[in-house]
Design an enzyme around this catalytic site. Structure first.
Site, PDB file in Angstrom:
ATOM      1  N   PHE A 240       0.812  -1.211   0.000  1.00 43.81           N
ATOM      2  CA  PHE A 240       0.000   0.000   0.000  1.00 43.81           C
ATOM      3  C   PHE A 240       0.850   1.269   0.000  1.00 43.81           C
ATOM      4  O   PHE A 240       0.493   2.276  -0.600  1.00 43.81           O
ATOM      5  CB  PHE A 240      -0.865   0.059   1.268  1.00 43.81           C
ATOM      6  CG  PHE A 240      -2.084  -0.802   1.244  1.00 43.81           C
ATOM      7  CD1 PHE A 240      -3.104  -0.568   0.341  1.00 43.81           C
ATOM      8  CD2 PHE A 240      -2.242  -1.828   2.162  1.00 43.81           C
ATOM      9  CE1 PHE A 240      -4.258  -1.340   0.339  1.00 43.81           C
ATOM     10  CE2 PHE A 240      -3.384  -2.604   2.181  1.00 43.81           C
ATOM     11  CZ  PHE A 240      -4.390  -2.364   1.265  1.00 43.81           C
ATOM     12  N   SER A 271      -2.197  -6.110  -7.214  1.00 44.44           N
ATOM     13  CA  SER A 271      -2.183  -4.982  -6.289  1.00 44.44           C
ATOM     14  C   SER A 271      -2.801  -5.400  -4.967  1.00 44.44           C
ATOM     15  O   SER A 271      -3.466  -6.433  -4.870  1.00 44.44           O
ATOM     16  CB  SER A 271      -2.997  -3.815  -6.861  1.00 44.44           C
ATOM     17  OG  SER A 271      -4.390  -4.041  -6.701  1.00 44.44           O
ATOM     18  N   ASP A 272      -2.605  -4.590  -3.927  1.00 43.37           N
ATOM     19  CA  ASP A 272      -3.376  -4.792  -2.705  1.00 43.37           C
ATOM     20  C   ASP A 272      -4.743  -4.144  -2.890  1.00 43.37           C
ATOM     21  O   ASP A 272      -5.006  -3.435  -3.867  1.00 43.37           O
ATOM     22  CB  ASP A 272      -2.633  -4.214  -1.497  1.00 43.37           C
ATOM     23  CG  ASP A 272      -2.976  -4.958  -0.206  1.00 43.37           C
ATOM     24  OD1 ASP A 272      -4.076  -5.554  -0.136  1.00 43.37           O
ATOM     25  OD2 ASP A 272      -2.165  -4.940   0.729  1.00 43.37           O
ATOM     26  N   TRP A 273      -5.617  -4.380  -1.925  1.00 40.19           N
ATOM     27  CA  TRP A 273      -7.018  -3.959  -1.997  1.00 40.19           C
ATOM     28  C   TRP A 273      -7.135  -2.449  -2.282  1.00 40.19           C
ATOM     29  O   TRP A 273      -6.668  -1.635  -1.492  1.00 40.19           O
ATOM     30  CB  TRP A 273      -7.706  -4.317  -0.682  1.00 40.19           C
ATOM     31  CG  TRP A 273      -9.154  -3.958  -0.599  1.00 40.19           C
ATOM     32  CD1 TRP A 273      -9.672  -2.720  -0.387  1.00 40.19           C
ATOM     33  CD2 TRP A 273     -10.263  -4.849  -0.733  1.00 40.19           C
ATOM     34  NE1 TRP A 273     -11.043  -2.774  -0.378  1.00 40.19           N
ATOM     35  CE2 TRP A 273     -11.444  -4.071  -0.578  1.00 40.19           C
ATOM     36  CE3 TRP A 273     -10.381  -6.225  -0.954  1.00 40.19           C
ATOM     37  CZ2 TRP A 273     -12.714  -4.626  -0.638  1.00 40.19           C
ATOM     38  CZ3 TRP A 273     -11.661  -6.775  -1.005  1.00 40.19           C
ATOM     39  CH2 TRP A 273     -12.805  -5.986  -0.851  1.00 40.19           C
ATOM     40  N   ASN A 274      -7.704  -2.094  -3.428  1.00 38.02           N
ATOM     41  CA  ASN A 274      -8.014  -0.711  -3.784  1.00 38.02           C
ATOM     42  C   ASN A 274      -6.778   0.162  -3.996  1.00 38.02           C
ATOM     43  O   ASN A 274      -6.881   1.380  -4.145  1.00 38.02           O
ATOM     44  CB  ASN A 274      -8.900  -0.066  -2.705  1.00 38.02           C
ATOM     45  CG  ASN A 274      -9.767   1.047  -3.237  1.00 38.02           C
ATOM     46  OD1 ASN A 274     -10.413   0.895  -4.270  1.00 38.02           O
ATOM     47  ND2 ASN A 274      -9.797   2.180  -2.547  1.00 38.02           N
TER      48      ASN A 274
END
Length: 746
Positions: A240, A271-274
């Site tokens: 992130f 990717s990580d979340w969002n």
């Protein structure tokens, strides 16, 4: 510095199938493969798979789902993809299986405390079986971020402060999840995360910036990722946060440059979340279209949850056609992962509703979970030999709300774990204690409340007991993602409870569950016996009872030091020397705090036993080696105690004079041994010169000079010392701390 990959290239016919499929795909179908929406939330998996979602699958608009589970449900969802879409491309199903799927074993920091890569591999294998049986293909684990600041809540998910230990644990988990090969039964895709330096977030604040030198990045934070890549991790996840101002999700130099090019790693990056959408918050993208372009340029192949690729990548490519070949590369990696899993040949090979009924929390998996829990417990103190509990302790008071908090034993990231699966502590104590032992429980105080009204009853119970088991620490929700803490002291009224119970003068054994080091001088400095018990999973109760009553001996070691005060953080053993080393004399101007003693209260590698161990006869098989050579370091370890127990022999090195200041100690090997009373074993480490390589602006280099060797029971308990010389300089190829030291025991 490329890998000799354990993640093999596709066979020629498989590669041809992937390329032929890519040629058939429309731009929308290509973008669809990069789209990973959530199928639900933690408490309602599959809840978002409605008619609209299924129609998007039919159009080829989804490549993967996360937050889904269930063999029967996922079979039907896969059927929609492979029978009702134009190109019949199977979906990837993913979930966070961090320390077990249904059968939960100890949290990852506790697993690192085992210092036993074989039990770590076995638990990951167990988790893979349950995950695959439920129809899932992919776990977002292992988390291999180095964490040197215990204020960071996600320290619970990794292996602690040391890059060598982190590399060993990364290797073991990848091998466990992926088994003998991805085509084998019950093997799933591993995902090393969070690529970059997520664990170096400023102040231990989750998601915050990391400011690191290139040397620290390469020597400390990247080696576990290299170890995971070398072990064959099929996927990696970006972090992130930003590194030196460059958010990892848009950091082309790091992701495309280091991971994909320099290391020649061939896997899939998610990717990580969002995180792609959050590039706007970072201030490097003004619109989602720009965010999509930046992430794709950086080398992020799949977009988790934000929907930015799905909604905006087509616009980005229209504005900049040079993005199209990068999209083709991303889709190729996604299709290759599916091909490696055999999904094109048999899209239904995962998931078995009948096995789900018998495999979950079955006897074999419980046995592995109990062994792991026993091995994870660390005996921090045992003044006067208070443990194991003597038969003369006929009445035992168990004090603390956490003693009956079975939910906390599951830790954070519970996947499909159920509270009902946890074998609780109190019944286990009663079953393990000698006949006639009376065991009573009083909550006293909770980690979630400042209410002290229960303390008087706890004090009375303590006064009436022969022995007190005081269980204080964190509950599961104090550690984990977005659980950074500025104060590492005991939460709630537990500090007051501990002080009151200890003031009774009764013998007290402290059980300290947590997902991080805690600062609790009222407990750790005053109680005669302390066990770091972490969050131990479904077999927590029996494992602790066996340790307490001497049915098993504790042998865990700290994967991260325990500071004396929160303000000491970060403090770690592998620091570089300064011109004014810390001195106990406060009149001298040295590198220390004036209000606490020097160093951590309990150092990295620390852990006691119910037995004593003698180290002797250190021998190095040569005095000098070439930069391409290795030296064998041997010693004898003997159990001089009266019970069978485990010892963790630890090998440290130091380069005392180099072109740049080197750490005062660096772990480069360890071996956990089980020895019977009087038994002696010869331990041999093979230490390569390449493991002493130093990162420089020109890459890895091996410098000539004298190397000190230290062997001991912790980073602060060195028993034997030796030295050898690297005869000449040379060029290193790999991250030094990711090279694992072969160990033999005779």
């Amino acid at each position: 510095m490329g890998l000799t990959p354990a993640l093999p290239a596709l066979a020629a016919d498989q590669d041809a199938r992937v390329r032929a499929l890519l040629r058939q795909m429309t731009l929308d179908e290509k973008i669809g493969q990069t789209h990973q929406p959530a199928g639900g939330r933690q408490k309602a998996l599959n809840s978002k798979i409605d008619a609209t979602a299924l129609e998007l699958v039919r159009k080829g608009g989804v490549g993967s789902y996360l937050h889904v589970a269930g063999a029967a449900f996922l079979r039907e969802l896969q059927r929609t993809a492979v029978e009702e879409s134009r190109l019949k491309i199977p979906l990837l199903f993913a979930i966070d299986v961090v320390h077990g799927f249904r059968t939960l074993y100890p949290v990852p920091l506790a697993m690192a405390a085992t210092f036993d890569p074989e039990i770590v591999r076995a638990t990951a294998r167990m988790a893979a079986v349950e995950t695959a049986v439920s129809g899932l293909h992919w776990t977002f684990a292992p988390m291999v971020d180095i964490a040197r600041d215990p204020r960071w809540g996600r320290i619970v998910e990794g292996a602690g402060e040391d890059p060598y230990l982190g590399s060993v644990m990364a290797d073991a988990q990848v091998r466990g999840f992926q088994g003998e090969g991805l085509a084998a039964k019950d093997s799933i895709l591993a995902c090393a995360k969070h690529f970059g330096a997520y664990g170096a977030a400023a102040g231990g604040r989750d998601y915050d910036s990391a400011e690191l030198s290139d040397r620290t990045l390469n020597e400390v934070y990247l080696p576990p990722f290299y170890a995971a890549a070398k072990a064959g991790s099929s996927t990696m996840m970006t972090a992130f946060n930003d590194l030196n101002g460059a958010p990892t999700t848009a950091n082309a130099a790091l992701v495309r440059g280091v991971l994909k090019t320099r290391w020649t790693w061939p896997g899939l990056v998610v990717s990580d979340w969002n995180a792609i959408l959050e590039l706007i918050n970072h201030g490097i993208a003004e619109t989602p279209v720009q965010a999509a372009a930046l992430a794709l340029k950086a080398g992020v192949d799949m977009d988790m949850a934000s929907g930015v690729y799905a909604a905006h990548l087509k616009t980005a490519i229209a504005a900049d056609p040079s993005l199209l070949p990068l999209l083709d590369q991303a889709v190729t990696r996604i299709l290759t992962a599916k091909m490696r899993l055999g999904l094109f040949d048999d899209p239904y090979r995962f998931g078995d509703p009948e096995r789900e009924k018998t495999v979950f929390v079955g006897p074999e998996h419980r046995a592995i979970a109990r062994e792991a829990a026993r091995k994870a417990v660390v005996l921090l103190k045992n003044d006067g030999g208070l443990l194991p509990i003597a038969p003369t302790a006929r009445k035992i008071a168990v004090i603390g709300a956490l003693a009956t908090d079975n939910l906390s034993q599951l830790g954070s990231w519970k996947a499909r774990g159920q509270v009902a699966d946890v074998a609780p502590l109190l019944p286990a104590l009663k079953a393990t204690a000698p006949a006639g032992t009376e065991i009573v429980h009083v909550a006293g105080a909770s980690p979630r409340s400042d209410d002290e009204r229960g303390i008087p009853a706890a004090v009375e119970a303590a006064k009436g007991a022969d022995l007190v088991l005081l269980m204080v620490g964190e509950d599961f929700d104090h550690s984990g993602e977005s659980r950074s803490r500025s104060d590492l002291s005991l939460p709630g009224a537990q500090g007051a409870l501990a002080r009151a119970v200890l003031a009774t003068g009764k013998p007290v054994v402290v059980l300290l569950p947590s997902g991080r080091p805690l600062v609790a001088p009222e407990v750790l400095e005053k109680a005669p016996a302390v066990l770091a018990t972490w969050f131990l999973g479904v077999e927590a109760g029996p494992a602790l009872a066996e340790i307490l009553f001497g049915k098993a001996a504790p042998g865990g070691r700290l994967p991260v030091g325990f500071p004396r005060a929160t303000g000491q953080s970060p403090t770690y053993y592998a620091h570089v020397p300064t011109g004014r080393p810390a001195d106990p004399d406060l009149a001298k101007d040295t590198v220390r705090y004036h209000d606490v003693d020097i160093g951590p209260l309990f150092p990295f590698g620390h852990g006691l036993s119910y037995a004593a161990f003698a180290y002797s006869d250190l021998a190095l098989d040569r005095d000098s080696i070439a930069p391409t050579g290795a030296v064998k370091v041997s010693l004898t370890v003997a159990n001089t105690g009266a019970v069978e127990a485990d010892e963790v022999v630890q090998l440290y090195v130091r380069d005392p004079v180099a072109s740049v200041a080197r750490p005062v100690k660096e772990l480069r090997g360890f071996a956990r041994l089980t020895l019977k009373p009087g038994e002696r074993r010869r331990v041999t480490f093979t230490l390569a010169a390449a493991q002493l390589a130093i990162w420089s602006p020109d890459g890895w280099r091996i410098e000539a000079g004298r190397i000190e060797v230290m062997v001991g029971a912790s980073s602060a308990d060195i028993r034997l010392r030796g030295a050898f010389t690297i005869a000449s300089a040379g060029k290193g190829r790999d991250p030094a701390t990711a090279l694992l030291t072969p160990v033999s025991v005779a």
